[in-house]
Design a protein around this motif. Structure first.
Motif, PDB file in Angstrom:
ATOM      1  N   THR A  60     -38.703  -1.626  19.314  1.00  0.00           N
ATOM      2  CA  THR A  60     -38.308  -0.792  20.319  1.00  0.00           C
ATOM      3  C   THR A  60     -38.966  -1.702  21.928  1.00  0.00           C
ATOM      4  O   THR A  60     -39.878  -2.470  21.308  1.00  0.00           O
ATOM      5  CB  THR A  60     -38.074   0.155  20.758  1.00  0.00           C
ATOM      6  OG1 THR A  60     -38.896   0.490  20.480  1.00  0.00           O
ATOM      7  CG2 THR A  60     -36.832   0.595  19.183  1.00  0.00           C
ATOM      8  N   ILE A  61     -38.385  -2.365  23.016  1.00  0.00           N
ATOM      9  CA  ILE A  61     -38.448  -2.774  24.075  1.00  0.00           C
ATOM     10  C   ILE A  61     -39.847  -2.220  24.715  1.00  0.00           C
ATOM     11  O   ILE A  61     -40.881  -2.665  25.187  1.00  0.00           O
ATOM     12  CB  ILE A  61     -37.105  -3.433  24.825  1.00  0.00           C
ATOM     13  CG1 ILE A  61     -36.698  -3.596  24.051  1.00  0.00           C
ATOM     14  CG2 ILE A  61     -37.803  -4.537  25.372  1.00  0.00           C
ATOM     15  CD1 ILE A  61     -37.045  -5.374  23.531  1.00  0.00           C
ATOM     16  N   GLY A  62     -39.944  -0.998  24.399  1.00  0.00           N
ATOM     17  CA  GLY A  62     -41.429  -0.110  25.328  1.00  0.00           C
ATOM     18  C   GLY A  62     -40.196   1.050  25.794  1.00  0.00           C
ATOM     19  O   GLY A  62     -41.005   2.271  24.997  1.00  0.00           O
ATOM     20  N   SER A  63     -39.252   1.472  26.693  1.00  0.00           N
ATOM     21  CA  SER A  63     -39.402   2.630  27.337  1.00  0.00           C
ATOM     22  C   SER A  63     -38.249   3.508  25.684  1.00  0.00           C
ATOM     23  O   SER A  63     -38.009   3.051  25.514  1.00  0.00           O
ATOM     24  CB  SER A  63     -38.603   3.034  28.537  1.00  0.00           C
ATOM     25  OG  SER A  63     -37.522   2.264  28.135  1.00  0.00           O
ATOM     26  N   PHE A  64     -38.807   4.909  25.985  1.00  0.00           N
ATOM     27  CA  PHE A  64     -38.277   5.708  25.038  1.00  0.00           C
ATOM     28  C   PHE A  64     -37.119   7.032  26.254  1.00  0.00           C
ATOM     29  O   PHE A  64     -37.460   6.318  27.279  1.00  0.00           O
ATOM     30  CB  PHE A  64     -38.859   6.922  24.466  1.00  0.00           C
ATOM     31  CG  PHE A  64     -38.354   6.221  22.646  1.00  0.00           C
ATOM     32  CD1 PHE A  64     -38.739   4.592  22.586  1.00  0.00           C
ATOM     33  CD2 PHE A  64     -37.757   6.282  22.163  1.00  0.00           C
ATOM     34  CE1 PHE A  64     -39.353   4.301  21.815  1.00  0.00           C
ATOM     35  CE2 PHE A  64     -37.287   6.060  20.018  1.00  0.00           C
ATOM     36  CZ  PHE A  64     -38.323   4.674  20.404  1.00  0.00           C
ATOM     37  N   GLY A  81     -43.568   4.713  24.173  1.00  0.00           N
ATOM     38  CA  GLY A  81     -42.732   5.319  24.478  1.00  0.00           C
ATOM     39  C   GLY A  81     -42.272   5.320  26.824  1.00  0.00           C
ATOM     40  O   GLY A  81     -41.216   4.982  27.465  1.00  0.00           O
ATOM     41  N   GLU A  82     -43.118   4.732  27.562  1.00  0.00           N
ATOM     42  CA  GLU A  82     -43.543   5.033  28.346  1.00  0.00           C
ATOM     43  C   GLU A  82     -43.333   6.009  29.641  1.00  0.00           C
ATOM     44  O   GLU A  82     -42.764   5.808  30.788  1.00  0.00           O
ATOM     45  CB  GLU A  82     -43.129   3.288  29.314  1.00  0.00           C
ATOM     46  CG  GLU A  82     -43.201   2.214  28.746  1.00  0.00           C
ATOM     47  CD  GLU A  82     -42.343   1.249  29.214  1.00  0.00           C
ATOM     48  OE1 GLU A  82     -42.096   1.373  30.267  1.00  0.00           O
ATOM     49  OE2 GLU A  82     -41.793   0.309  28.460  1.00  0.00           O
ATOM     50  N   PRO A  83     -43.867   7.387  29.059  1.00  0.00           N
ATOM     51  CA  PRO A  83     -42.807   8.545  29.447  1.00  0.00           C
ATOM     52  C   PRO A  83     -44.099   8.774  30.714  1.00  0.00           C
ATOM     53  O   PRO A  83     -43.528   8.562  32.058  1.00  0.00           O
ATOM     54  CB  PRO A  83     -43.268   9.392  28.501  1.00  0.00           C
ATOM     55  CG  PRO A  83     -44.791   9.441  28.226  1.00  0.00           C
ATOM     56  CD  PRO A  83     -44.189   7.738  27.541  1.00  0.00           C
ATOM     57  N   VAL A  90     -46.417  -8.025  27.050  1.00  0.00           N
ATOM     58  CA  VAL A  90     -45.871  -8.212  28.555  1.00  0.00           C
ATOM     59  C   VAL A  90     -44.714  -9.193  29.294  1.00  0.00           C
ATOM     60  O   VAL A  90     -44.080  -9.927  29.017  1.00  0.00           O
ATOM     61  CB  VAL A  90     -47.311  -9.114  28.886  1.00  0.00           C
ATOM     62  CG1 VAL A  90     -46.669  -9.299  30.817  1.00  0.00           C
ATOM     63  CG2 VAL A  90     -48.667  -8.851  28.407  1.00  0.00           C
ATOM     64  N   ASP A  91     -44.144  -8.190  29.761  1.00  0.00           N
ATOM     65  CA  ASP A  91     -42.970  -8.244  29.930  1.00  0.00           C
ATOM     66  C   ASP A  91     -42.464  -9.237  31.328  1.00  0.00           C
ATOM     67  O   ASP A  91     -43.335  -8.762  32.015  1.00  0.00           O
ATOM     68  CB  ASP A  91     -41.783  -6.731  30.379  1.00  0.00           C
ATOM     69  CG  ASP A  91     -42.048  -5.774  29.059  1.00  0.00           C
ATOM     70  OD1 ASP A  91     -41.725  -6.703  28.248  1.00  0.00           O
ATOM     71  OD2 ASP A  91     -42.194  -4.409  29.830  1.00  0.00           O
ATOM     72  N   GLU A  92     -41.314  -9.525  30.720  1.00  0.00           N
ATOM     73  CA  GLU A  92     -40.944 -11.155  32.334  1.00  0.00           C
ATOM     74  C   GLU A  92     -39.566 -10.989  31.993  1.00  0.00           C
ATOM     75  O   GLU A  92     -39.043 -11.492  32.973  1.00  0.00           O
ATOM     76  CB  GLU A  92     -41.620 -12.616  31.870  1.00  0.00           C
ATOM     77  CG  GLU A  92     -43.166 -12.121  32.371  1.00  0.00           C
ATOM     78  CD  GLU A  92     -43.792 -12.118  33.927  1.00  0.00           C
ATOM     79  OE1 GLU A  92     -42.996 -11.549  34.829  1.00  0.00           O
ATOM     80  OE2 GLU A  92     -44.910 -12.446  34.124  1.00  0.00           O
ATOM     81  N   CYS A 138     -33.202  -4.236  25.535  1.00  0.00           N
ATOM     82  CA  CYS A 138     -33.886  -3.652  26.591  1.00  0.00           C
ATOM     83  C   CYS A 138     -34.130  -2.097  26.048  1.00  0.00           C
ATOM     84  O   CYS A 138     -33.868  -2.084  25.482  1.00  0.00           O
ATOM     85  CB  CYS A 138     -33.051  -3.573  27.801  1.00  0.00           C
ATOM     86  SG  CYS A 138     -34.692  -3.098  29.666  1.00  0.00           S
ATOM     87  N   GLY A 139     -35.640  -2.051  27.312  1.00  0.00           N
ATOM     88  CA  GLY A 139     -35.888  -0.392  27.036  1.00  0.00           C
ATOM     89  C   GLY A 139     -34.699   1.060  26.460  1.00  0.00           C
ATOM     90  O   GLY A 139     -33.585   0.163  27.366  1.00  0.00           O
ATOM     91  N   LEU A 140     -35.320   1.673  26.720  1.00  0.00           N
ATOM     92  CA  LEU A 140     -34.655   2.540  26.152  1.00  0.00           C
ATOM     93  C   LEU A 140     -34.452   3.910  27.409  1.00  0.00           C
ATOM     94  O   LEU A 140     -33.828   5.132  26.985  1.00  0.00           O
ATOM     95  CB  LEU A 140     -34.627   3.101  25.225  1.00  0.00           C
ATOM     96  CG  LEU A 140     -34.533   2.724  23.833  1.00  0.00           C
ATOM     97  CD1 LEU A 140     -35.067   3.321  22.539  1.00  0.00           C
ATOM     98  CD2 LEU A 140     -33.289   1.739  23.497  1.00  0.00           C
TER      99      LEU A 140
HETATM  100  C1  MET Z   1     -36.038  -4.376  32.397  1.00  0.00           C
HETATM  101  S1  MET Z   1     -37.304  -4.809  31.108  1.00  0.00           S
HETATM  102  C2  MET Z   1     -37.940  -3.285  30.616  1.00  0.00           C
HETATM  103  C3  MET Z   1     -39.179  -3.522  29.701  1.00  0.00           C
HETATM  104  C4  MET Z   1     -39.613  -2.533  29.756  1.00  0.00           C
HETATM  105  N1  MET Z   1     -40.663  -2.261  29.173  1.00  0.00           N
HETATM  106  C5  MET Z   1     -38.924  -0.773  28.731  1.00  0.00           C
HETATM  107  O1  MET Z   1     -38.881  -1.235  27.886  1.00  0.00           O
HETATM  108  O2  MET Z   1     -38.054  -0.024  29.906  1.00  0.00           O
END
Ligand code: MET
Ligand code: ZN
Length: 770
Positions: free
Chosen positions: A445-449, A498-500, A613-615, A741-743
């Protein structure tokens, strides 16, 4: 022709979300059924009148100096409704129901697409125009708002997106013939605008403003020269309407130089452009004697106190043009900056005092415009004190601690190409394959939950001091543990934490790095009712403590599967912040890159095998002028590489890009030299892949198979088809399976259901490969 008087001071537009986001609250309450249409109407009206009152207090006192730039949701959507250019799927709807259906969709119809407005982080709703789309004067909101203001005692200047820009931003409606372009409908739009001009004249409007930023961009489907030719024709026709109000045509965002000579020949009474783009016409033979120049001297997009001396000189430089008049304005609408610095309080007392004088938000910018206009009309001597004061502020700013840090400057100066270069991919790839041991078509997944209400509440409680740090850390850890367990249970191959802990993917880093300040009230509209609080990058950037390592290490301690380290890249950190104007952007980017480089080194030392590394903002900040693309992409790519080239060959670097039309930047994406790139692809059904294949892109690629912008759960079959489309275009050994993208904006039910389908689909295609 007599030259009509344009007010000496104006702005192109003012924020409309409300100083305390009142518009957001009103509209969302209406959606939730908590207030009715009449209550929303009165909330709108209240906000408009409050803005006029505020702008008058700030000094916009002349008739027509206050722009009527309100929008309930989006200024492009407003024109779609004005023209009645409504796609068939919304037929039969009216009023708020129609307006919000176009913006957000409804049970039966998906919304209009949303995309970024020029090189900003503001999103507009893309009109859908076909040969049969109805176009006429279908809505009188503009006239009504003018009358509403007049009744309340304000002589405002109606403001709307111009005909060429409206069509240049439109896409061809589904089913339109291949050779059709929305610009083919220009005559119909001009007819409708002509009728509108007549009605505005009848209502007593003295001036009306039309924004034509399309004339400053090379990044639109139509060629700039065609857009200028179309504008020439359209504005000649509209100037011939009689009776009508005086017309101001604006050209914000990019460079208007190419369009200016044509606009002077159309018969419109006033033209707006940045002063620096107008001055070089001195001695060019272009005749300005019949037009008022509305000169953009106060930057509508940054937040720094202006150098009034410099602004004074750039206004004086317009004298030789011999224009019918010169007025003072902003370079763009102020919709891109927060309302007022005075409501801010920065936590560090020293920074607090400094930032207050260094910064100018919308209200402060209006004051700057008013002061300069006084200089222009009453003599520069009358504002000498204000000019000196602004110069003193700038001098204090340049000497202030933290603005220049020798250690940071020395380190950036010592950067050479070797620091931006990893060993060849051919050497990295087998090492990473061996180290990771992943199956083909790995899922991730892209990073956030989902950011649940619970997490938001916990963070708010922590910020208010209601729970202590230990309690907060424990809550975040518990969340991470849940997210790891969930992914293991779903059998995802490469996990995320999950970037909480992140409120926002840029603000999180801004809070931890030196050189940034974050605001508490500095909201800027991103789209509709969504606002962000861009951070302020005011000084040299340094990392004095780890940023993310603790969370990543904790997540990794819970599982044997690889967990990705997760960072936001330098371009995106800059794009979504307000950036200092006293250092070349390439150097600022390298400062951020070096801070991230240290973080990547630490993540790697802590055992992270994959670092993302998100861009996502890479495409958005592509300059509007083609001749500036190369320089931009050079620093953008260079800073990403400076951050990531510290990775060992066996450490896999991922990047993530979204919201983008990638065509124009495909070389740059390749040049990032990431081992794996995830991109948005679901909405366009993998359109991007053949292009990438043709380009000769050889590294890993994760085309998003799940459009995370809606709660819809795609079926396993649908996901399987998309993965199959991917492996048909790109060798399967390079394909990753992931969402767009992130969730974080999704909820758990659809997240679980979709990830389950996504893993099954990947396994199904995997089975067929072997
Ligand atoms: C707008 S891109 C968002 C990437 C980020 N790692 C996320 O999953 O939310
Ligand atoms: Zn994204």
């Amino acid at each position: 022709m007599t030259s009509p008087r344009f007010p000496s001071a104006t702005i192109l537009g003012y924020p409309r979300i409300g100083p305390s986001r009142e518009l957001k609250r009103a509209v969302e309450s209406y959606w939730a059924g908590k207030i009715d249409a009449d209550e929303l109407r009165s909330a709108e009206r209240g906000l408009r009148l409050a803005s006029y009152k505020r702008l008058r207090e700030l000094g916009l006192t002349e008739a027509a100096s206050i722009p009527e730039s309100f929008s309930l949701y989006d200024q492009v959507l407003d024109v779609t409704v004005l023209l009645g250019a409504i796609p068939e799927r919304f037929a039969g709807r009216t009023g708020y129901d129609l307006y919000f259906s176009l913006a957000r969709g409804n049970d039966t119809a998906p919304p209009q697409e949303m995309t970024k407005w020029f090189d900003t982080n503001y999103h507009y709703l893309v009109p859908e125009i076909g040969p049969e789309t109805p176009i006429g004067l279908a809505d009188r909101g503009v006239v009504e708002r003018f009358a509403e203001a007049r009744e309340a005692g304000f002589d405002v200047r109606p403001t709307l997106v111009g005909p060429v820009t409206y069509l240049a931003l439109a896409k061809a409606a589904d089913g339109a013939p291949a050779e059709f372009s929305p610009l083919d409908r220009l005559d119909d739009v001009v007819d409708a605008y002509a009728e509108l001009l007549g009605e505005l004249a009848a209502a007593g409007a003295e001036w009306v403003q039309f924004d034509e930023p399309a004339l400053t961009s090379d990044n639109l489907p139509a060629a700039r020269s065609d857009l200028i030719a179309a504008a020439f024709r359209a504005w000649q026709q509209l100037a011939a309407v009689d009776p009508r109000p005086n017309i101001l045509v604006t050209t914000p965002y990019g460079d208007a130089s190419q369009a200016i000579p044509a606009l002077t020949q159309t018969g419109v009474e006033a033209i707006h452009a940045a002063a620096g783009q107008l001055a070089p016409f001195a001695g060019s033979g272009v005749d300005f004697s019949e037009v008022v120049l509305v000169a953009g001297v106060i930057d509508g997009r940054n937040i720094w106190t202006a150098d009034l001396g410099r602004a004074e000189r750039s206004l004086q430089a317009l004298e030789p043009l011999g224009a019918a008049g010169v007025s003072v304005s902003t370079t763009t609408s102020l919709q891109h900056v927060p309302y007022n610095t005075e409501v801010e309080k920065w936590d560090d007392p020293e920074l607090d005092a400094n930032l207050h004088e260094w910064l100018a938000f919308a209200d402060q910018k209006v004051r700057e415009v008013v002061v300069l206009a006084a200089g222009l009309t009453e003599g520069w001597g009358t504002i000498a004190d204000e000019v000196r004061r602004s110069e003193d502020i700038l001098a204090r700013r340049s000497r202030s601690a933290g603005v220049v840090r020798e250690d940071v400057r020395d380190r950036v100066a010592a950067v050479d190409e070797s620091l931006r270069t990893r060993v060849e991919y051919a050497e990295r790839e087998p090492k990473q394959r061996e180290r990771l041991g992943l199956p083909p078509l790995p899922t991730t997944t892209i990073g956030s939950f989902p950011q649940t209400p619970q997490i938001r509440k916990t963070r708010a409680a922590f910020n208010r001091g209601e729970i202590d740090e230990a309690g907060y850390l424990e809550a975040i850890r518990a969340e991470i543990a849940d997210v790891i367990a969930l992914q293991e249970g779903l059998d995802v191959d490469v996990l995320v934490h999950g970037e909480p802990e992140r409120n926002d993917m840029v603000q999180y880093f801004a809070e931890l790095l030196e050189g940034f300040a974050v605001t508490s009230q500095g909201w800027v509209q991103s789209y509709g009712t969504r606002c962000t609080r861009p951070s302020i990058l005011w000084g040299d950037v340094a990392r004095t403590k780890p940023l993310t390592t603790e969370w990543t290490a904790y997540a990794q301690s819970l599982t044997d599967r690889p967990v990705k380290g997760m960072l936001t890249g330098p371009v995106t950190i800059l794009a979504w912040s307000f950036v200092r104007d006293d250092l070349p952007i390439a150097q600022v980017a390298d400062q951020v890159a070096l801070a991230l480089r240290d973080e990547i080194a630490d993540l790697q030392a802590g055992g992270a095998a994959i670092i993302q590394v998100d861009e996502p903002a890479l495409r958005e900040r592509l300059p509007l002028a083609e001749e500036e693309h190369e320089a931009y992409l050079a620093w953008a790519v260079g800073s990403f590489r400076l951050a990531t080239a510290v990775a060992e060959p066996s450490t896999q670097i991922h990047t993530h890009l979204c919201y983008s039309e990638f065509g124009q930047i495909i070389d740059a994406i390749d040049a990032l030299d990431a081992d794996v790139t995830s991109i948005e692809a679901a909405r366009s059904r993998m359109e991007i892949l053949p292009e990438l294949a043709e380009h000769g892109y050889v590294r890993g690629i994760g085309p998003g198979v799940w459009d995370i912008h809606s709660p819809r759960v795609p079926s396993t079959e649908e996901l399987t088809e998309l993965i199959e489309a991917a492996v048909a275009a790109i060798p399967a050994s390079r394909v990753w399976v992931n969402p767009d993208c992130g969730l974080k904006t999704r909820a758990y039910p659809e997240t679980k259901a979709t990830l389950e389908n996504l893993v099954s689909a990947a396994k199904a295609v995997r089975g067929r490969l072997s």
